[in-house]
Enzyme design. Structure first.
Site: not given
Length: 145
Positions: A61-63, A65, A105
């Site tokens: 998960i990052c800002g 994806g 996220a």
């Protein structure tokens, strides 16, 4: 299954919300962290581990994806798919044999993310599926690189 999970710092709470669900679904879950602001580092760590067979699947998960997806896919044997809906989460595994899914996220709510994880972990690749020759071609190409 053994699941590897990691995120960038912005997605820490999102990641922490997924871990209990993964365990409730009957899987082991190892947290690869979320402290490193360079999301590529955790993405590569998870991807290397999954590609080596130490974990069955991974979740990143990052800002958005997108960044973790790009980074993970640089690892030979890692097949990461960004998911934005339940159908994609299922098909990532069923049709494409993706061993990692990625989420954003900042663009996906935690409760929806939980649905994605449940859908992804609830299915297995179908080697007899119509997509099998397509997946085989990807693996074949990678072996030649």
């Amino acid at each position: 299954m053994r699941i590897a999970i990691g995120s960038d710092p912005n997605a820490t709470e999102f990641k922490k919300a997924l871990i209990p669900l993964i365990k409730e679904l009957g899987h082991e879950c190892d947290d690869f962290g979320s402290e490193d602001p360079v999301y590529a580092n955790v993405a590569i760590d998870v991807a290397e581990d999954v590609a080596a067979g130490k974990h069955d699947r991974g979740i990143l998960i990052c800002g958005t994806g997108i960044g973790v997806c790009i980074a993970a896919n640089k690892v030979k044997g890692a097949y990461a798919a960004p998911v934005n809906n339940i159908y994609q989460a299922q098909r990532a595994q069923l049709s494409n044999n993706a061993n990692i899914i990625t989420m954003g996220a900042q663009v996906t709510g935690i409760e929806l993310g939980k649905c994605f994880v449940e859908a992804y972990l609830g299915v297995n690749y179908e080697e007899s599926a119509r997509s099998a020759p397509k997946v085989a071609r990807i693996v074949e190409y990678e072996k030649g690189c």
